[in-house]
Design an enzyme around this catalytic site. Structure first.
Site, short mmCIF file in Angstrom:
data_model
loop_
_atom_site.label_atom_id
_atom_site.label_comp_id
_atom_site.label_asym_id
_atom_site.label_seq_id
_atom_site.Cartn_x
_atom_site.Cartn_y
_atom_site.Cartn_z
N SER A 97 113.42 17.29 29.51
CA SER A 97 112.95 17.54 30.79
C SER A 97 113.89 16.53 31.91
O SER A 97 114.94 17.04 32.25
CB SER A 97 111.54 17.03 30.79
OG SER A 97 110.68 17.25 31.85
N ASN A 121 113.75 22.03 27.31
CA ASN A 121 112.83 22.06 28.35
C ASN A 121 113.24 21.71 29.71
O ASN A 121 112.72 20.81 30.72
CB ASN A 121 111.63 21.15 27.95
CG ASN A 121 111.02 21.60 26.86
OD1 ASN A 121 111.45 21.18 25.72
ND2 ASN A 121 110.12 22.76 26.62
N HIS A 242 105.93 22.40 26.42
CA HIS A 242 106.73 21.37 26.95
C HIS A 242 107.44 20.44 25.94
O HIS A 242 108.40 19.78 26.09
CB HIS A 242 106.46 20.58 28.18
CG HIS A 242 107.43 20.01 29.05
ND1 HIS A 242 108.41 20.70 29.77
CD2 HIS A 242 107.45 18.63 29.46
CE1 HIS A 242 109.14 19.95 30.41
NE2 HIS A 242 108.37 18.59 30.26
#
Length: 264
Positions: A97, A121, A242
């Site tokens: 992320s 992700n 996620h």
């Protein structure tokens, strides 16, 4: 929460865990609101054959915050300093992320420092609607009056709310420093286009992995980055969102172990 991992600190105040001693160095960078413990499954398994360095983002866990209002480039500079302070040389890097955006920045600005790069992700060229939504969340977080439960609805499927992964992530979100969270989220919200065009110039083997149900770091983003990269491959884990490295740890760790065998 599972037991807190014992940390060391760099001279500038970045907290890290150093595990394993064989093979190439693998550096793990977590996402906004998390800390090193979010990598526990990968640390335990991959440190058997590799030296693993996992770091707390600035203002997260035990790491000192960045000063002022840092943007993504400031986090990339911070990461380069961590590599220098630990004298790691050329490394493999995995970012999740926000960590994926930082890793992308390193690939764009100092590709010679990377053997391989893996984005878990990761976001890539958000739509206008997606960018507006994430910037609105960033503005709310900056006020300090933000909902620490809200990310869970995006990050986990309804059938995962009783899982150990869900409980761990929920607790980490409750514990994160509000200022550190706000600073990182602002950089995350505004940084997805800063280095996104770097991939055609990156020769390092590049893995782009996400869950097929992740609404913000979508399979299409992973596939588009893999197509743009000179040596890229996309992996989409079915039935996950996620926090796929925690909800599908065996599959993700196996994908990373395979990636660590790729050559340019």
């Amino acid at each position: 929460m599972s037991q807190t991992l014992q940390r060391s600190k760099t001279p500038s105040g970045s907290a890290y865990v150093d595990r394993g001693s064989g093979g190439e160095v693998l550096v793990l960078i977590h996402g906004v609101g998390m800390r090193i413990e979010a990598w526990r499954p990968q640390i335990e398994q991959l440190s058997i054959r590799h030296r693993i360095i996992a770091v707390d983002l600035p203002g997260h866990g035990s790491s000192a915050p960045l000063m002022g209002k840092p943007d993504l480039s400031d986090f990339v500079t911070w990461f380069g300093a961590v590599i220098d302070e630990l004298e790691l040389g050329v490394v493999n890097v995995v970012g999740h992320s926000m960590g994926a955006l930082i890793a992308t920045g390193m690939a764009a600005t100092a590709p010679e420092r990377l053997h391989r790069i893996a984005l878990l992700n990761g976001v890539y060229k958000r739509t206008i609607e997606a960018r507006q939504a994430v910037e609105a969340r960033a503005n709310e977080i900056v006020t300090g009056a933000f909902d620490r439960e809200a990310p869970l609805g995006r990050w986990f499927a309804p059938n995962e709310t009783n899982s150990d992964a869900y409980r761990l992530v929920r607790e980490l979100l409750q514990q994160v420093d509000a200022g550190g969270y706000a600073a990182a989220y602002r950089a995350f919200a505004t940084g997805d286009t800063l280095y996104c065009d770097c991939w055609p110039a990156v020769a390092s083997p590049a893995l782009f992995l996400t869950g097929d149900g992740d609404p913000n770091s979508t399979p299409e983003m992973a596939k588009d980055m893999a197509k743009a990269a000179r040596n890229g491959r996309a992996v989409v884990i079915k039935g996950h969102r996620h926090m796929v490295n925690l909800t599908a740890p065996e599959e993700v760790t196996a994908a990373l172990a395979n990636w660590l065998t790729w050559t340019a």
